[in-house]
Design a protein around this motif. Structure first.
Motif, PDB file in Angstrom:
ATOM      1  N   PHE A 195       0.821  -1.202   0.000  1.00  0.00           N
ATOM      2  CA  PHE A 195       0.000   0.000   0.000  1.00  0.00           C
ATOM      3  C   PHE A 195       0.861   1.260   0.000  1.00  0.00           C
ATOM      4  O   PHE A 195       0.680   2.158  -0.802  1.00  0.00           O
ATOM      5  CB  PHE A 195      -0.912  -0.041   1.230  1.00  0.00           C
ATOM      6  CG  PHE A 195      -1.795   1.157   1.409  1.00  0.00           C
ATOM      7  CD1 PHE A 195      -2.639   1.591   0.403  1.00  0.00           C
ATOM      8  CD2 PHE A 195      -1.801   1.853   2.612  1.00  0.00           C
ATOM      9  CE1 PHE A 195      -3.471   2.690   0.576  1.00  0.00           C
ATOM     10  CE2 PHE A 195      -2.623   2.952   2.790  1.00  0.00           C
ATOM     11  CZ  PHE A 195      -3.455   3.374   1.766  1.00  0.00           C
ATOM     12  N   ILE A 196       1.837   1.327   0.915  1.00  0.00           N
ATOM     13  CA  ILE A 196       2.726   2.485   1.030  1.00  0.00           C
ATOM     14  C   ILE A 196       4.000   2.162   0.256  1.00  0.00           C
ATOM     15  O   ILE A 196       4.706   1.223   0.578  1.00  0.00           O
ATOM     16  CB  ILE A 196       3.054   2.791   2.498  1.00  0.00           C
ATOM     17  CG1 ILE A 196       1.775   3.096   3.272  1.00  0.00           C
ATOM     18  CG2 ILE A 196       4.054   3.936   2.603  1.00  0.00           C
ATOM     19  CD1 ILE A 196       1.972   3.232   4.756  1.00  0.00           C
ATOM     20  N   ARG A 197       4.295   2.966  -0.751  1.00  0.00           N
ATOM     21  CA  ARG A 197       5.454   2.713  -1.612  1.00  0.00           C
ATOM     22  C   ARG A 197       6.715   3.424  -1.128  1.00  0.00           C
ATOM     23  O   ARG A 197       7.805   2.892  -1.236  1.00  0.00           O
ATOM     24  CB  ARG A 197       5.170   3.167  -3.045  1.00  0.00           C
ATOM     25  CG  ARG A 197       3.987   2.502  -3.671  1.00  0.00           C
ATOM     26  CD  ARG A 197       4.268   1.057  -3.916  1.00  0.00           C
ATOM     27  NE  ARG A 197       3.145   0.485  -4.667  1.00  0.00           N
ATOM     28  CZ  ARG A 197       2.825  -0.757  -4.623  1.00  0.00           C
ATOM     29  NH1 ARG A 197       3.501  -1.586  -3.882  1.00  0.00           N
ATOM     30  NH2 ARG A 197       1.807  -1.209  -5.325  1.00  0.00           N
ATOM     31  N   ARG A 198       6.556   4.666  -0.628  1.00  0.00           N
ATOM     32  CA  ARG A 198       7.722   5.453  -0.240  1.00  0.00           C
ATOM     33  C   ARG A 198       7.280   6.498   0.785  1.00  0.00           C
ATOM     34  O   ARG A 198       6.192   7.047   0.696  1.00  0.00           O
ATOM     35  CB  ARG A 198       8.303   6.132  -1.479  1.00  0.00           C
ATOM     36  CG  ARG A 198       9.659   6.780  -1.315  1.00  0.00           C
ATOM     37  CD  ARG A 198      10.316   6.914  -2.700  1.00  0.00           C
ATOM     38  NE  ARG A 198      11.529   7.690  -2.719  1.00  0.00           N
ATOM     39  CZ  ARG A 198      12.716   7.256  -2.318  1.00  0.00           C
ATOM     40  NH1 ARG A 198      12.839   6.040  -1.832  1.00  0.00           N
ATOM     41  NH2 ARG A 198      13.784   8.021  -2.388  1.00  0.00           N
ATOM     42  N   VAL A 199       8.167   6.765   1.736  1.00  0.00           N
ATOM     43  CA  VAL A 199       7.921   7.772   2.766  1.00  0.00           C
ATOM     44  C   VAL A 199       9.090   8.753   2.721  1.00  0.00           C
ATOM     45  O   VAL A 199      10.245   8.346   2.775  1.00  0.00           O
ATOM     46  CB  VAL A 199       7.838   7.131   4.174  1.00  0.00           C
ATOM     47  CG1 VAL A 199       7.711   8.199   5.249  1.00  0.00           C
ATOM     48  CG2 VAL A 199       6.695   6.134   4.249  1.00  0.00           C
ATOM     49  N   CYS A 200       8.786  10.047   2.605  1.00  0.00           N
ATOM     50  CA  CYS A 200       9.811  11.081   2.611  1.00  0.00           C
ATOM     51  C   CYS A 200       9.481  12.070   3.727  1.00  0.00           C
ATOM     52  O   CYS A 200       8.342  12.514   3.843  1.00  0.00           O
ATOM     53  CB  CYS A 200       9.870  11.796   1.263  1.00  0.00           C
ATOM     54  SG  CYS A 200      10.438  10.718  -0.085  1.00  0.00           S
ATOM     55  N   TYR A 201      10.498  12.398   4.513  1.00  0.00           N
ATOM     56  CA  TYR A 201      10.279  13.227   5.703  1.00  0.00           C
ATOM     57  C   TYR A 201      11.310  14.338   5.764  1.00  0.00           C
ATOM     58  O   TYR A 201      12.510  14.113   5.605  1.00  0.00           O
ATOM     59  CB  TYR A 201      10.378  12.347   6.950  1.00  0.00           C
ATOM     60  CG  TYR A 201      10.117  13.065   8.250  1.00  0.00           C
ATOM     61  CD1 TYR A 201       8.900  13.680   8.501  1.00  0.00           C
ATOM     62  CD2 TYR A 201      11.087  13.119   9.235  1.00  0.00           C
ATOM     63  CE1 TYR A 201       8.650  14.334   9.700  1.00  0.00           C
ATOM     64  CE2 TYR A 201      10.848  13.764  10.443  1.00  0.00           C
ATOM     65  CZ  TYR A 201       9.632  14.374  10.666  1.00  0.00           C
ATOM     66  OH  TYR A 201       9.389  15.013  11.858  1.00  0.00           O
ATOM     67  N   ASP A 202      10.835  15.536   6.024  1.00  0.00           N
ATOM     68  CA  ASP A 202      11.679  16.702   6.247  1.00  0.00           C
ATOM     69  C   ASP A 202      11.549  17.067   7.726  1.00  0.00           C
ATOM     70  O   ASP A 202      10.575  17.706   8.133  1.00  0.00           O
ATOM     71  CB  ASP A 202      11.231  17.860   5.351  1.00  0.00           C
ATOM     72  CG  ASP A 202      12.084  19.109   5.515  1.00  0.00           C
ATOM     73  OD1 ASP A 202      12.903  19.173   6.464  1.00  0.00           O
ATOM     74  OD2 ASP A 202      11.929  20.026   4.693  1.00  0.00           O
ATOM     75  N   ALA A 203      12.509  16.619   8.528  1.00  0.00           N
ATOM     76  CA  ALA A 203      12.448  16.817   9.979  1.00  0.00           C
ATOM     77  C   ALA A 203      12.486  18.294  10.366  1.00  0.00           C
ATOM     78  O   ALA A 203      11.859  18.694  11.345  1.00  0.00           O
ATOM     79  CB  ALA A 203      13.600  16.070  10.655  1.00  0.00           C
ATOM     80  N   SER A 204      13.179  19.111   9.594  1.00  0.00           N
ATOM     81  CA  SER A 204      13.285  20.533   9.952  1.00  0.00           C
ATOM     82  C   SER A 204      11.948  21.256   9.826  1.00  0.00           C
ATOM     83  O   SER A 204      11.719  22.261  10.486  1.00  0.00           O
ATOM     84  CB  SER A 204      14.338  21.222   9.088  1.00  0.00           C
ATOM     85  OG  SER A 204      13.913  21.289   7.733  1.00  0.00           O
ATOM     86  N   LYS A 205      11.059  20.737   8.979  1.00  0.00           N
ATOM     87  CA  LYS A 205       9.747  21.367   8.785  1.00  0.00           C
ATOM     88  C   LYS A 205       8.587  20.474   9.244  1.00  0.00           C
ATOM     89  O   LYS A 205       7.425  20.815   9.047  1.00  0.00           O
ATOM     90  CB  LYS A 205       9.558  21.744   7.312  1.00  0.00           C
ATOM     91  CG  LYS A 205      10.548  22.804   6.855  1.00  0.00           C
ATOM     92  CD  LYS A 205      10.252  23.267   5.459  1.00  0.00           C
ATOM     93  CE  LYS A 205      11.233  24.360   5.038  1.00  0.00           C
ATOM     94  NZ  LYS A 205      10.894  24.906   3.727  1.00  0.00           N
ATOM     95  N   LEU A 206       8.928  19.329   9.860  1.00  0.00           N
ATOM     96  CA  LEU A 206       7.922  18.371  10.348  1.00  0.00           C
ATOM     97  C   LEU A 206       6.912  18.005   9.252  1.00  0.00           C
ATOM     98  O   LEU A 206       5.726  17.849   9.504  1.00  0.00           O
ATOM     99  CB  LEU A 206       7.196  18.926  11.582  1.00  0.00           C
ATOM    100  CG  LEU A 206       8.074  19.253  12.786  1.00  0.00           C
ATOM    101  CD1 LEU A 206       7.240  19.885  13.893  1.00  0.00           C
ATOM    102  CD2 LEU A 206       8.789  18.016  13.292  1.00  0.00           C
ATOM    103  N   PHE A 207       7.418  17.844   8.034  1.00  0.00           N
ATOM    104  CA  PHE A 207       6.557  17.566   6.882  1.00  0.00           C
ATOM    105  C   PHE A 207       6.893  16.190   6.316  1.00  0.00           C
ATOM    106  O   PHE A 207       8.056  15.863   6.107  1.00  0.00           O
ATOM    107  CB  PHE A 207       6.749  18.635   5.807  1.00  0.00           C
ATOM    108  CG  PHE A 207       5.865  18.463   4.610  1.00  0.00           C
ATOM    109  CD1 PHE A 207       4.522  18.770   4.671  1.00  0.00           C
ATOM    110  CD2 PHE A 207       6.378  17.998   3.413  1.00  0.00           C
ATOM    111  CE1 PHE A 207       3.699  18.613   3.564  1.00  0.00           C
ATOM    112  CE2 PHE A 207       5.574  17.840   2.298  1.00  0.00           C
ATOM    113  CZ  PHE A 207       4.226  18.150   2.375  1.00  0.00           C
ATOM    114  N   MET A 208       5.849  15.413   6.092  1.00  0.00           N
ATOM    115  CA  MET A 208       6.024  14.075   5.536  1.00  0.00           C
ATOM    116  C   MET A 208       5.128  13.956   4.307  1.00  0.00           C
ATOM    117  O   MET A 208       3.993  14.427   4.298  1.00  0.00           O
ATOM    118  CB  MET A 208       5.634  13.020   6.572  1.00  0.00           C
ATOM    119  CG  MET A 208       5.677  11.597   6.056  1.00  0.00           C
ATOM    120  SD  MET A 208       5.336  10.367   7.356  1.00  0.00           S
ATOM    121  CE  MET A 208       3.622  10.707   7.744  1.00  0.00           C
ATOM    122  N   THR A 209       5.659  13.332   3.282  1.00  0.00           N
ATOM    123  CA  THR A 209       4.834  12.990   2.139  1.00  0.00           C
ATOM    124  C   THR A 209       4.966  11.495   1.914  1.00  0.00           C
ATOM    125  O   THR A 209       6.048  10.930   2.060  1.00  0.00           O
ATOM    126  CB  THR A 209       5.186  13.832   0.888  1.00  0.00           C
ATOM    127  OG1 THR A 209       4.272  13.519  -0.161  1.00  0.00           O
ATOM    128  CG2 THR A 209       6.605  13.617   0.419  1.00  0.00           C
TER     129      THR A 209
END
Length: 117
Positions: free
Chosen positions: A48-62
């Protein structure tokens, strides 16, 4: 011919400074989004989930679900780690991250500050 072979060998052994940037078009979010500053992880155990990308400095995940990228805002690092290490990433995502019906999830960018890129 010999010069061509030598040039090819040099290109193979020389360190490359630039690599192709990974770009995502996030549904309901930034498009295009350059993921070069994100920590990205493939999730081969999840169908179901293919890839997780996270920007820790902005607390943003796609997250790439099937072929579509979705945004999640104000996501703490523990949630990302729990998602990536869960026995079932899909189950964890459904229970802890995504919304259900008319109820928005805890990291919905409509309710949390959305960073600019």
């Amino acid at each position: 011919m010999r010069a061509l072979l030598i040039a090819a060998l040099i290109l193979c052994v020389a360190p490359t400074q630039a690599r192709a940037a990974e770009i995502a078009c996030v549904k309901y979010g930034p498009c295009p989004l350059d993921l070069s500053s994100f920590a990205c992880t493939d999730t081969p155990r999840s169908s179901f989930i293919r890839r997780v990308c996270y920007d820790a400095s902005k607390l943003f995940m796609t997250i790439k679900l099937q072929g579509t990228w979705y945004p999640y805002c104000n996501v703490d690092e523990a949630t990302v780690q729990n998602l990536l290490t869960a026995e079932s990433a899909g189950r964890y995502f459904n229970q802890k991250i995504r919304g259900h019906g008319s109820r928005r999830g805890p990291f919905d960018c409509r309710d949390n500050p959305s960073p600019s890129y």
